[in-house]
Motif scaffolding. Structure first.
Motif, PDB file in Angstrom:
ATOM      1  N   LEU A   1       0.761  -1.357   0.093  1.00  0.00           N
ATOM      2  CA  LEU A   1      -0.263   0.395   0.206  1.00  0.00           C
ATOM      3  C   LEU A   1       0.694   1.228   0.654  1.00  0.00           C
ATOM      4  N   PHE A   2       1.000   1.737  -1.317  1.00  0.00           N
ATOM      5  CA  PHE A   2       1.146   2.657  -1.254  1.00  0.00           C
ATOM      6  C   PHE A   2       0.194   4.044  -0.713  1.00  0.00           C
ATOM      7  N   SER A   3       0.737   4.534   0.881  1.00  0.00           N
ATOM      8  CA  SER A   3       0.025   5.291   2.037  1.00  0.00           C
ATOM      9  C   SER A   3       0.238   6.720   2.135  1.00  0.00           C
ATOM     10  N   GLN A   4       0.216   7.516   1.249  1.00  0.00           N
ATOM     11  CA  GLN A   4       1.385   9.044   1.064  1.00  0.00           C
ATOM     12  C   GLN A   4       1.243   9.189   1.929  1.00  0.00           C
ATOM     13  N   ASP A   5       1.363  10.165   2.747  1.00  0.00           N
ATOM     14  CA  ASP A   5       1.162  10.792   3.906  1.00  0.00           C
ATOM     15  C   ASP A   5       0.959  10.067   5.361  1.00  0.00           C
ATOM     16  N   ALA A   6       0.034   9.248   5.151  1.00  0.00           N
ATOM     17  CA  ALA A   6      -0.698   8.179   5.924  1.00  0.00           C
ATOM     18  C   ALA A   6       0.293   7.877   6.728  1.00  0.00           C
ATOM     19  N   PHE A   7       0.578   7.047   7.855  1.00  0.00           N
ATOM     20  CA  PHE A   7       1.636   6.386   8.526  1.00  0.00           C
ATOM     21  C   PHE A   7       2.740   6.878   8.920  1.00  0.00           C
TER      22      PHE A   7
ATOM     23  N   PRO B   1      14.257   2.499  16.329  1.00  0.00           N
ATOM     24  CA  PRO B   1      13.543   2.380  18.347  1.00  0.00           C
ATOM     25  C   PRO B   1      11.796   2.599  17.630  1.00  0.00           C
ATOM     26  N   TRP B   2      11.347   2.168  18.472  1.00  0.00           N
ATOM     27  CA  TRP B   2       9.596   1.696  18.239  1.00  0.00           C
ATOM     28  C   TRP B   2       9.520   3.138  19.515  1.00  0.00           C
ATOM     29  N   SER B   3      10.133   3.851  19.909  1.00  0.00           N
ATOM     30  CA  SER B   3       9.703   4.867  20.932  1.00  0.00           C
ATOM     31  C   SER B   3      10.200   6.108  20.413  1.00  0.00           C
ATOM     32  N   VAL B   4      11.221   5.983  18.757  1.00  0.00           N
ATOM     33  CA  VAL B   4      11.206   6.721  18.215  1.00  0.00           C
ATOM     34  C   VAL B   4      10.365   7.302  17.094  1.00  0.00           C
ATOM     35  N   MET B   5       9.626   6.161  16.695  1.00  0.00           N
ATOM     36  CA  MET B   5       8.601   6.065  16.095  1.00  0.00           C
ATOM     37  C   MET B   5       7.243   6.084  16.208  1.00  0.00           C
ATOM     38  N   GLU B   6       6.886   6.027  17.760  1.00  0.00           N
ATOM     39  CA  GLU B   6       5.640   6.245  17.904  1.00  0.00           C
ATOM     40  C   GLU B   6       5.200   8.078  18.480  1.00  0.00           C
ATOM     41  N   TYR B   7       6.702   8.394  18.286  1.00  0.00           N
ATOM     42  CA  TYR B   7       7.181   9.754  19.413  1.00  0.00           C
ATOM     43  C   TYR B   7       6.762  10.339  17.603  1.00  0.00           C
ATOM     44  N   GLU B   8       6.916  10.133  17.038  1.00  0.00           N
ATOM     45  CA  GLU B   8       6.927  10.583  15.869  1.00  0.00           C
ATOM     46  C   GLU B   8       5.816  10.198  14.303  1.00  0.00           C
ATOM     47  N   VAL B   9       5.303   9.421  15.137  1.00  0.00           N
ATOM     48  CA  VAL B   9       4.389   9.484  14.054  1.00  0.00           C
ATOM     49  C   VAL B   9       2.838  10.125  15.635  1.00  0.00           C
ATOM     50  N   ARG B  10       2.938  10.064  16.440  1.00  0.00           N
ATOM     51  CA  ARG B  10       2.168  10.911  17.121  1.00  0.00           C
ATOM     52  C   ARG B  10       2.022  11.734  17.103  1.00  0.00           C
ATOM     53  N   LYS B  11       3.230  12.773  16.504  1.00  0.00           N
ATOM     54  CA  LYS B  11       3.513  14.384  16.430  1.00  0.00           C
ATOM     55  C   LYS B  11       2.949  14.517  15.228  1.00  0.00           C
ATOM     56  N   TYR B  12       3.534  13.684  14.099  1.00  0.00           N
ATOM     57  CA  TYR B  12       2.919  13.667  12.399  1.00  0.00           C
ATOM     58  C   TYR B  12       0.842  14.000  13.373  1.00  0.00           C
TER      59      TYR B  12
ATOM     60  N   GLN C   1      -3.225   0.639  14.971  1.00  0.00           N
ATOM     61  CA  GLN C   1      -3.480   0.271  16.674  1.00  0.00           C
ATOM     62  C   GLN C   1      -3.435   1.940  17.811  1.00  0.00           C
ATOM     63  N   LEU C   2      -1.922   2.327  16.945  1.00  0.00           N
ATOM     64  CA  LEU C   2      -1.530   3.521  16.949  1.00  0.00           C
ATOM     65  C   LEU C   2      -1.999   4.663  16.746  1.00  0.00           C
ATOM     66  N   TYR C   3      -2.478   4.463  15.248  1.00  0.00           N
ATOM     67  CA  TYR C   3      -3.606   5.388  14.392  1.00  0.00           C
ATOM     68  C   TYR C   3      -4.715   5.925  14.820  1.00  0.00           C
ATOM     69  N   ARG C   4      -5.431   4.552  15.671  1.00  0.00           N
ATOM     70  CA  ARG C   4      -6.786   4.566  15.748  1.00  0.00           C
ATOM     71  C   ARG C   4      -6.431   5.066  17.198  1.00  0.00           C
ATOM     72  N   ASP C   5      -5.245   5.335  17.844  1.00  0.00           N
ATOM     73  CA  ASP C   5      -5.441   5.660  19.386  1.00  0.00           C
ATOM     74  C   ASP C   5      -5.300   7.032  18.836  1.00  0.00           C
ATOM     75  N   CYS C   6      -4.363   7.539  17.645  1.00  0.00           N
ATOM     76  CA  CYS C   6      -4.381   9.085  18.391  1.00  0.00           C
ATOM     77  C   CYS C   6      -6.013   9.311  17.997  1.00  0.00           C
ATOM     78  N   ALA C   7      -6.398   8.759  17.397  1.00  0.00           N
ATOM     79  CA  ALA C   7      -7.487   9.818  16.154  1.00  0.00           C
ATOM     80  C   ALA C   7      -8.581   9.385  17.001  1.00  0.00           C
ATOM     81  N   LEU C   8      -8.692   9.025  18.263  1.00  0.00           N
ATOM     82  CA  LEU C   8      -9.507   8.259  19.579  1.00  0.00           C
ATOM     83  C   LEU C   8      -9.269   9.697  20.073  1.00  0.00           C
ATOM     84  N   GLN C   9      -8.201  10.027  20.226  1.00  0.00           N
ATOM     85  CA  GLN C   9      -7.942  11.159  21.995  1.00  0.00           C
ATOM     86  C   GLN C   9      -8.599  10.571  22.833  1.00  0.00           C
TER      87      GLN C   9
END
Ligand code: FEO
Length: 402
Positions: A162-168, A183-194, A240-248
């Protein structure tokens, strides 16, 4: 001077041919303190296809990476999933070098690209459409307003990508191409920030898209976003991280965001934060004069309790607070317990304007806004401590009752 860069293979028939922007620090106001990447991909099939391009100054880097695999003139198609210039800026240079048979994009993408670059010959596609590349095919899915009207994603069935453009995606320049190598901690932080800074206002659409994914019948093994590392393992984790971000959903964390002129609001902020901490809730204070707004938004999105404090200046909330208020209003934070406070000499509009914004955003304000005159007295600082403790308890109750 001809540049030298190499492509990197990401699946049997697809190569990464993007660019690494190590030194970008300001991405239309977003602090990219770790740089970014603009990912583009080359599908080697009977019809050779370039998926997305890069920011204009990196056109040479992309073309050099393509040339390490194949002569660019052999490319037949270009797919433009997103018209924003960080992914389309190099399109005119790519078209000049490639002379493609077709450029596929959404109908809105065709209009937008036409405004940016003139008519390069666009073929509009929509959900349900696909293009046969010979051995595999590319299927298109509209993702309107995630996060531009033109946004779409593309699925290549041969390699289950899947070429997801900005998503993920995330703004991160790094040597390791795959998320699981970082490192997952960096991935999680930067995804959450984005997510907080780019997608938060479209949270409902993100949830709807995630809910619709199983029904699309796409067998996705790899997700290739247009920024940052690529996802080939634990796809459930990033989804799931995306869902968490979206649900707030409320979390046991607080942030006290403040601006201060002569230290009074800061004293109130610190007393409030200490009250929160006294109940075992993780808390931090953030001075608006030394924190970038995109980092403030990340902290706000990741907190269940937010307190905003500011002085009044010229009968208005202090300018640095007005800036962040405008920003979070646009990004539509939700599901927070909120507290407005401040200090003033006379008119006192500052904290009132913060409280009014929280009302507008429909945030829960269990305590009325609180404002001190000139310098908080010792009984008042104790009241701020108590307010922090009380709201921390309310946050914990809310989390336990959900
Ligand atoms: Fe990375 Fe919306 O462009």
């Amino acid at each position: 001077m001809k540049k030298f860069f190499k492509a990197q293979q990401v699946s049997p028939n697809v190569w990464w041919v993007g660019a690494i922007d190590w030194n970008v620090r300001n991405f239309h106001g977003y602090l990219t303190d770790r740089g970014s990447t603009y990912n583009a991909f080359l599908i080697i099939d009977e019809k050779i296809t370039l998926v997305d391009t890069v920011k204009a100054p990196f056109a040479d880097e992309m073309l050099a990476r393509i040339s390490s695999v194949i002569d660019p003139e052999k490319i037949d198609y270009i797919i433009s999933n997103h018209a924003e210039p960080d992914h389309s800026g190099a399109l005119p240079a790519a078209v000049a070098a490639i002379k493609p048979e077709k450029i596929f994009t959404s109908a809105a993408g065709a209009k937008t690209l036409n405004l940016y670059y003139g008519d390069l010959g666009y073929t509009a596609v929509k959900t349900g459409d696909s293009v046969d590349l010979g051995n595999g095919k590319c299927a298109f899915v509209d993702t309107k307003m995630l996060h531009w009207p033109d946004s779409m994603v593309t699925y290549y069935d041969r390699d289950k990508l899947l070429f997801s453009q900005d998503a993920f995606g995330m703004h991160l320049a790094c040597s390791k191409l795959w998320a699981d190598e970082n490192p997952w901690s960096v991935m999680e932080y930067e995804v959450r920030k984005y997510f907080a800074n780019i997608l938060n206002l479209y949270s409902e659409k993100v949830i709807a898209l995630l809910d619709s994914l199983p029904g699309l019948g796409l067998d996705i093994e790899v997700i290739l976003p247009d920024h940052g590392p690529l996802w080939r393992k634990d796809l459930d984790k990033i989804i799931q991280l995306y869902r968490d971000c979206a649900l707030q959903a409320p979390v046991p964390r607080a942030v006290v965001v403040y601006a201060t002129m002569w230290g009074s609001t800061k004293v109130c902020a610190e007393a409030f934060a200490d009250g929160v901490r006294s109940k075992g809730v993780e808390v931090e204070t953030a001075d608006l004069l030394v924190n970038d707004r995109s980092n403030i938004m990340t902290k706000v999105a990741g907190a269940g309790l937010i307190a905003f404090g500011a002085p009044t200046m010229n009968n208005q909330v202090y300018p640095a607070m007005a800036d962040i208020m405008n920003y979070i209003k646009g990004l539509r934070i939700k599901n927070k317990i909120a507290f407005a406070f401040g200090s003033c000499g006379w008119s006192g509009e500052g904290a009132k304007q913060i409280a009014a914004l929280f009302d507008e955003l429909k945030l829960e304000q269990p305590l009325p806004m609180k404002q001190v005159k000139y310098m908080p007295q010792s009984n008042e600082t104790e009241e701020f401590f108590n307010a922090g403790a009380e709201l921390a308890e309310k946050l914990l109750e809310k989390i336990n009752n959900k």
